[in-house]
Design a protein around this motif. Structure first.
Motif, PDB file in Angstrom:
ATOM      1  N   ALA B 568      50.259  65.882  75.180  1.00  0.00           N
ATOM      2  CA  ALA B 568      49.076  65.524  74.396  1.00  0.00           C
ATOM      3  C   ALA B 568      48.148  64.584  75.164  1.00  0.00           C
ATOM      4  CB  ALA B 568      49.498  64.873  73.085  1.00  0.00           C
ATOM      5  N   ASP B 569      46.833  64.805  74.955  1.00  0.00           N
ATOM      6  CA  ASP B 569      45.843  63.892  75.520  1.00  0.00           C
ATOM      7  C   ASP B 569      45.331  62.943  74.449  1.00  0.00           C
ATOM      8  OD1 ASP B 569      45.724  65.392  78.053  1.00  0.00           O
ATOM      9  OD2 ASP B 569      44.920  66.949  76.745  1.00  0.00           O
ATOM     10  N   HIS B 570      45.441  63.421  73.202  1.00  0.00           N
ATOM     11  CA  HIS B 570      44.899  62.622  72.110  1.00  0.00           C
ATOM     12  C   HIS B 570      45.861  62.728  70.927  1.00  0.00           C
ATOM     13  CE1 HIS B 570      41.573  60.482  70.198  1.00  0.00           C
ATOM     14  NE2 HIS B 570      41.862  61.155  69.100  1.00  0.00           N
ATOM     15  N   VAL B 571      46.095  61.585  70.265  1.00  0.00           N
ATOM     16  CA  VAL B 571      47.073  61.576  69.175  1.00  0.00           C
ATOM     17  C   VAL B 571      46.430  61.015  67.918  1.00  0.00           C
ATOM     18  CG1 VAL B 571      49.229  60.545  68.345  1.00  0.00           C
ATOM     19  CG2 VAL B 571      49.055  61.315  70.719  1.00  0.00           C
ATOM     20  N   TYR B 572      46.674  61.721  66.803  1.00  0.00           N
ATOM     21  CA  TYR B 572      46.355  61.153  65.489  1.00  0.00           C
ATOM     22  C   TYR B 572      47.662  60.704  64.868  1.00  0.00           C
ATOM     23  CZ  TYR B 572      41.688  63.221  65.718  1.00  0.00           C
ATOM     24  OH  TYR B 572      40.420  63.555  66.093  1.00  0.00           O
ATOM     25  N   PHE B 573      47.722  59.451  64.435  1.00  0.00           N
ATOM     26  CA  PHE B 573      48.951  58.942  63.829  1.00  0.00           C
ATOM     27  C   PHE B 573      48.759  58.944  62.325  1.00  0.00           C
ATOM     28  CE2 PHE B 573      52.190  56.187  62.379  1.00  0.00           C
ATOM     29  CZ  PHE B 573      53.196  56.191  63.335  1.00  0.00           C
ATOM     30  N   MET B 574      49.669  59.627  61.619  1.00  0.00           N
ATOM     31  CA  MET B 574      49.519  59.748  60.166  1.00  0.00           C
ATOM     32  C   MET B 574      50.606  58.997  59.429  1.00  0.00           C
ATOM     33  SD  MET B 574      48.451  63.671  59.450  1.00  0.00           S
ATOM     34  CE  MET B 574      48.316  63.287  57.697  1.00  0.00           C
ATOM     35  N   GLU B 575      50.219  58.446  58.287  1.00  0.00           N
ATOM     36  CA  GLU B 575      51.201  57.885  57.376  1.00  0.00           C
ATOM     37  C   GLU B 575      50.718  58.109  55.961  1.00  0.00           C
ATOM     38  OE1 GLU B 575      51.443  53.718  57.004  1.00  0.00           O
ATOM     39  OE2 GLU B 575      53.469  53.755  56.206  1.00  0.00           O
ATOM     40  N   SER B 590      52.753  52.339  72.464  1.00  0.00           N
ATOM     41  CA  SER B 590      53.121  50.969  72.800  1.00  0.00           C
ATOM     42  C   SER B 590      52.756  50.008  71.660  1.00  0.00           C
ATOM     43  CB  SER B 590      52.430  50.554  74.105  1.00  0.00           C
ATOM     44  OG  SER B 590      51.043  50.739  73.961  1.00  0.00           O
ATOM     45  N   ASP B 591      52.125  50.536  70.625  1.00  0.00           N
ATOM     46  CA  ASP B 591      51.763  49.713  69.478  1.00  0.00           C
ATOM     47  C   ASP B 591      52.999  49.457  68.624  1.00  0.00           C
ATOM     48  OD1 ASP B 591      50.990  48.922  66.872  1.00  0.00           O
ATOM     49  OD2 ASP B 591      48.954  49.657  67.249  1.00  0.00           O
ATOM     50  N   GLU B 592      53.361  48.193  68.477  1.00  0.00           N
ATOM     51  CA  GLU B 592      54.618  47.901  67.788  1.00  0.00           C
ATOM     52  C   GLU B 592      54.569  48.193  66.306  1.00  0.00           C
ATOM     53  OE1 GLU B 592      56.161  44.045  68.623  1.00  0.00           O
ATOM     54  OE2 GLU B 592      56.066  44.464  70.786  1.00  0.00           O
ATOM     55  N   ARG B 593      53.402  47.996  65.724  1.00  0.00           N
ATOM     56  CA  ARG B 593      53.277  48.256  64.298  1.00  0.00           C
ATOM     57  C   ARG B 593      53.553  49.746  64.011  1.00  0.00           C
ATOM     58  NH1 ARG B 593      49.209  49.660  60.481  1.00  0.00           N
ATOM     59  NH2 ARG B 593      47.883  50.240  62.224  1.00  0.00           N
ATOM     60  N   LEU B 594      52.923  50.610  64.827  1.00  0.00           N
ATOM     61  CA  LEU B 594      53.117  52.047  64.639  1.00  0.00           C
ATOM     62  C   LEU B 594      54.570  52.428  64.900  1.00  0.00           C
ATOM     63  CD1 LEU B 594      49.898  53.517  66.273  1.00  0.00           C
ATOM     64  CD2 LEU B 594      50.341  52.985  63.873  1.00  0.00           C
ATOM     65  N   ALA B 595      55.147  51.846  65.930  1.00  0.00           N
ATOM     66  CA  ALA B 595      56.548  52.139  66.241  1.00  0.00           C
ATOM     67  C   ALA B 595      57.424  51.764  65.049  1.00  0.00           C
ATOM     68  CB  ALA B 595      56.974  51.392  67.495  1.00  0.00           C
ATOM     69  N   GLY B 596      57.066  50.631  64.421  1.00  0.00           N
ATOM     70  CA  GLY B 596      57.830  50.209  63.248  1.00  0.00           C
ATOM     71  C   GLY B 596      57.753  51.223  62.127  1.00  0.00           C
TER      72      GLY B 596
END
Lengths: 290, 603
Positions: B568-575, B590-596
């Protein structure tokens, strides 16, 4: 036709509708739970009617006849499930194939009955009917019997569905995989629905034979009423099947206001067409899907 | 002697009805309990045409065909809007209504006593009277009907029918108009029933409602079940068998009534026994299917070369090796770019940019998608990531039209897709795969690829019969193309095997070949790398990379973060139905909040 006949037609509609409601519930219970388009329900009905005829002609009182018919029906239904449907389930047969097997069972079974008992119609003895009047409308004690028995049976089944066994049935009906995962024995549930549904058909068979006669091909007509009632009301809904059957009885009779008698059968199918086109889930189903 | 000719004649008429019904049940798995009624409408059309409208012989057949096919079309239209089990009920209803009308409308149909005195046809100045006179003509009619039905079944049209049978959702996703195909198969089925009906009317010189009742419908279903669904040769076997049983029973001297009962019993038992022990019938579908296909394979250039067959045998023993081999073949293929499948070269006038704005969907109180906006473009591979239940697959369903959104709009290159059905969106260049692959299992591998190709003339009944040459030529080209798509994923040597025989990893690659064959510009891949071993993952990723290089717009839903990082070159993170972050994969990961959220399962 004048509206003078209206009270009579409404009353007739209620009599017929009560019987249809019971039949729709009995078939709908099996269809919605076991997911089998159980055409051979007509055979269960016929076998029970002949069982009832045999004991009634030996002088069995009417109450006993009902019990025997319910037992014979339940056993016949269970035998079909165990002998035909369960092996097909184990083979993961297509729903279509199960339906075709069901058609085959009906044909073969009708042939056996015809071979053993002959084609002539039999009537069940043991109930003497007398005419009654209510205002302008007339009816008979037999019609009272039909209504009372139908609603007692419907009531009993509604109560049964609130028991532990009934809850298991509803669980399997709404989600077979999940209920299996929760430890519900689905084969036991199928057994129960076939026993209950077929016993209801047995009771219905006595009511039918008291009004008309028993013959090898008697089962198809009430079966179709059951289909239509169940689908019009909404598959998987107990209240829907009951209301669907009632509505069918009403429509068939009220249709007589506009249509000649021999077209009454078309009224039933017309109702089915319209409901399936306008509201395919059925009139009284809870609309759970968005 | 006449008696045997009579049996043969009946068998021929039943065969025609069987071809007609097999197209519905065997090819499309649409059940009809109204086939007796279709047959009856055809027979009565001929009878009434001849007796009351003054139509003369050969034209009565045409009249029957027209009337019966219109009737079948009118029945199909409402019936096909509802689920399968309702079709049983609706066709049953039609059967009863037709029998009821034939019995009740005495002034036209003659009621229960029927219509006698239908003129016997004349051929070459000689009136056909006895059964042997008819046999030649009925044989010709049955042969012609066989050709018509066979052509429908083996053409691209028939391929779509089988795809519908196997998986309606996947067929829809590949851009096929299900309603058209289902109604069309009813139309042609009605036309053939019309042929049979009119022949029967002229042969018997008499029609009555009893010949066309529910028992007849069930009898015809029995012919299909016994002979073999999906195989017209089987239908002939079934018709011959079931037409001769009653006549043979009659020879046993049992008495009329007993014969009727024995026939019914035997027939019912046969239905049950076949469903229990041989659901595929006497002549299974694959019987003819396989042979024809292999012949085609040789014609197209020896796709089944000896070494390829050896490789096939080895594949079954070692899945990992098979994956490696597929990958190697793919690499070889890719190195040799002169031999690319043409369709992978994109139309340069179409940018292939998908733009979604403010897409919202609630299921009751549950938010499946809330004000989603995203852009997919060919210059980057996009990934949707997020914890389970974030609504990633729902996004695909909303973009491809499987779920109508409550609000929001989707466009591709400026064309608005809102309100369009999934098949229409697929034709406009937005296609998807499914997590569970959804290949058409009971057909050959190549048919999965062929069915996805756009613009097939042979999918339309009108072209099928008016321009068979065009259809055949296009089909030959398409087979070549399909083979090259399979070659592209390294599976050309499996083209003529039944799909169900493939390992899951191979099925995933076939689903990618199917996707490529659709020629769509925007490809949505739902968990392409899930459920398969590492070697397969490599092959799948190679495919994605390659297709993206060719200028296709790619979006994946993926759980495996290594895979996301790799492609992937671009990611959309969904919740919970919302896009809460977007950016390059490394940045988001590398975003810790997202990893959490992703690993911790905060909710």
């Amino acid at each position: 036709m004048s509206l003078n006949a209206l009270p009579q037609l409404l009353l007739n509609g209620f009599f017929a509708g009560s019987f249809y409601a019971m039949m729709a519930l009995s078939w709908g219970l099996i269809f919605s739970t076991a997911k089998i388009f159980h055409f051979a329900h007509a055979l269960v009905f016929t076998v029970a009617a002949y069982g009832a005829w045999m004991v009634a002609s030996q002088g069995m009182p009417i109450v006993g006849t009902f019990i025997v018919a319910a037992a014979v029906g339940a056993l016949a239904g269970l035998a079909i499930d165990r002998g035909i449907y369960r092996p097909l389930r184990r083979r993961n047969a297509l729903q279509l194939n199960v339906f075709l097997a069901s058609l085959g069972v009906l044909l073969a079974g009708e042939a056996v009955i015809q071979f053993v008992f002959g084609v002539q119609a039999r009537s069940i003895q043991g109930f003497t009917l007398s005419p009654l009047r209510l205002g302008r409308a007339g009816f008979t004690t037999l019609e009272i019997l039909v209504v009372v028995v139908s609603w007692v049976v419907i009531g009993a089944v509604v109560l049964f569905m609130r028991t532990r066994q009934g809850t298991a049935i509803r669980a399997v009906e709404s989600n077979p995989e999940l209920s299996r995962a929760m430890g519900i024995n689905d084969e036991k549930v199928y057994r129960n629905v076939f026993l209950v549904g077929s016993a209801m058909a047995g009771v219905g068979a006595v009511l039918f034979s008291l009004q008309e006669t028993a013959s090898p091909t008697m089962g198809i007509e009430p079966l179709i009423a059951a289909f239509i009632g169940a689908f019009v009301g909404g598959i998987g809904s107990i209240g829907g099947a009951i209301l669907g059957g009632l509505l069918l009885g009403m429509m068939e009779n009220l249709g007589g206001i506009f249509l000649p008698g021999h077209l009454q059968v078309i009224v039933a199918f017309l109702l089915l067409f319209i409901v399936l086109l306008v509201r395919p889930v059925g009139l009284f189903a809870r609309d759970t899907k968005a | 002697m006449n008696f045997w000719f009579h049996v043969v004649n009946l068998g021929l008429i039943i065969s025609i009805l069987g071809f007609s019904l097999n197209l519905l049940i065997g090819y499309t798995r649409l059940i009809s309990l109204a086939h007796g009624a279709f047959y009856g409408v055809g027979a009565y059309a001929a009878a009434i045409g001849a007796l009351r409208l003054g139509i003369s012989f050969p034209w009565t057949i045409l009249f029957s065909i027209v009337v019966a096919s219109i009737f079948a079309t009118l029945v199909a239209w409402p019936a096909l809007r509802v689920r399968h089990e309702y079709l049983i009920l609706l066709t049953l209803a039609v059967q009863f209504v037709v029998t009821g009308v034939l019995l009740a409308w005495t002034s036209v149909t003659g009621g229960g006593s029927g219509l006698p005195g239908i003129p016997r046809p004349e051929a070459f100045g000689r009136r056909l009277v006895s059964p042997p006179d008819f046999t030649v003509w009925l044989t010709l009619a049955a042969a012609a009907s066989f050709v018509i039905a066979y052509w429908a079944g083996q053409s691209p049209f028939g391929r779509v029918l089988r795809a519908i049978r196997e998986d309606e959702t996947a067929t829809l996703a590949m851009g096929k108009n299900l309603t058209y195909h289902k109604v069309a198969v009813f139309t042609i089925s009605g036309a053939l029933a019309g042929v049979a009906g009119s022949l029967f009317a002229h042969y018997q010189a008499f029609v009555s409602p009893r010949s066309f009742d529910l028992d007849e419908s069930i009898f015809l279903i029995g012919v299909i079940v016994v002979g073999g669904a999906g195989n017209l040769v089987g239908t002939i076997v079934g018709a011959a068998l079931l037409a001769s049983i009653p006549e043979l029973l009659r020879l046993l001297d049992l008495g009329r009534e007993t014969v009727g009962v024995a026939q019914k019993f035997l027939f019912g038992s046969l239905l049950v026994a076949f469903m229990l022990f041989r659901p595929e019938g006497i002549v299974p579908e694959g019987f003819r299917f396989g042979r024809t296909r292999r012949r085609e394979a040789r014609a197209v250039g020896g796709a089944l070369a000896p070494e390829a067959v050896d490789a096939t045998l080895a594949d079954d023993t070692d899945d990992d090796a098979a994956a490696t081999r597929a990958l190697e073949r793919m690499e070889e293929r890719l190195a040799d770019s002169a031999d690319q499948p043409q369709a992978l070269v994109r139309d340069p006038d179409k940018p292939g940019i998908l733009q979604a704005d403010g897409i919202t969907k609630h299921f009751g109180g549950v938010t499946a998608a809330e004000d989603l906006s995203l852009t997919l473009s060919p210059d980057r591979v996009t990934a949707l990531v997020g914890p389970n239940g974030a609504g990633k697959t729902t996004v695909f369903n909303l973009l491809t039209g499987f779920i109508p959104p409550d609000a929001g709009t989707v466009q591709v290159d400026g064309q608005v897709l809102d309100g369009l059905a999934p098949w229409q969106r697929a034709r406009m260049g937005v296609v998807r795969t499914f997590q569970d692959v959804r290949l058409f299992q009971q057909v050959n591998v190549i048919d999965n690829v062929l069915v996805a190709m756009p613009g097939q003339e042979g999918e339309r009944l009108s072209m099928l019969y008016s321009r068979p040459g065009v259809v055949r030529r296009q089909e030959r080209d398409n087979v070549d193309k399909a083979l090259s798509y399979l070659e592209f994923v390294g599976l050309r040597d499996r083209a003529y095997e039944p799909t169900a025989a493939l390992a899951f990893g191979e099925q995933k690659l076939v689903s990618l070949a199917r996707l490529a064959a659709s020629e769509a510009d925007v490809m949505l891949l739902d968990e392409p790398a899930s459920g398969v071993d590492r070697q397969w993952v490599r092959a799948i990723l190679r495919f994605i990379e390659r297709v993206s290089q060719e200028g296709k717009t790619i979006c994946v839903v993926e759980h495996n973060l290594d895979v996301v990082r790799a492609i992937a070159d671009h990611v959309y993170f969904m919740e919970l139905g919302r896009i809460i972050a977007e950016g390059p994969p490394d940045e988001l990961m590398s975003d810790e909040r997202l990893a959490g959220i992703y690993f911790g399962g905060a909710e």
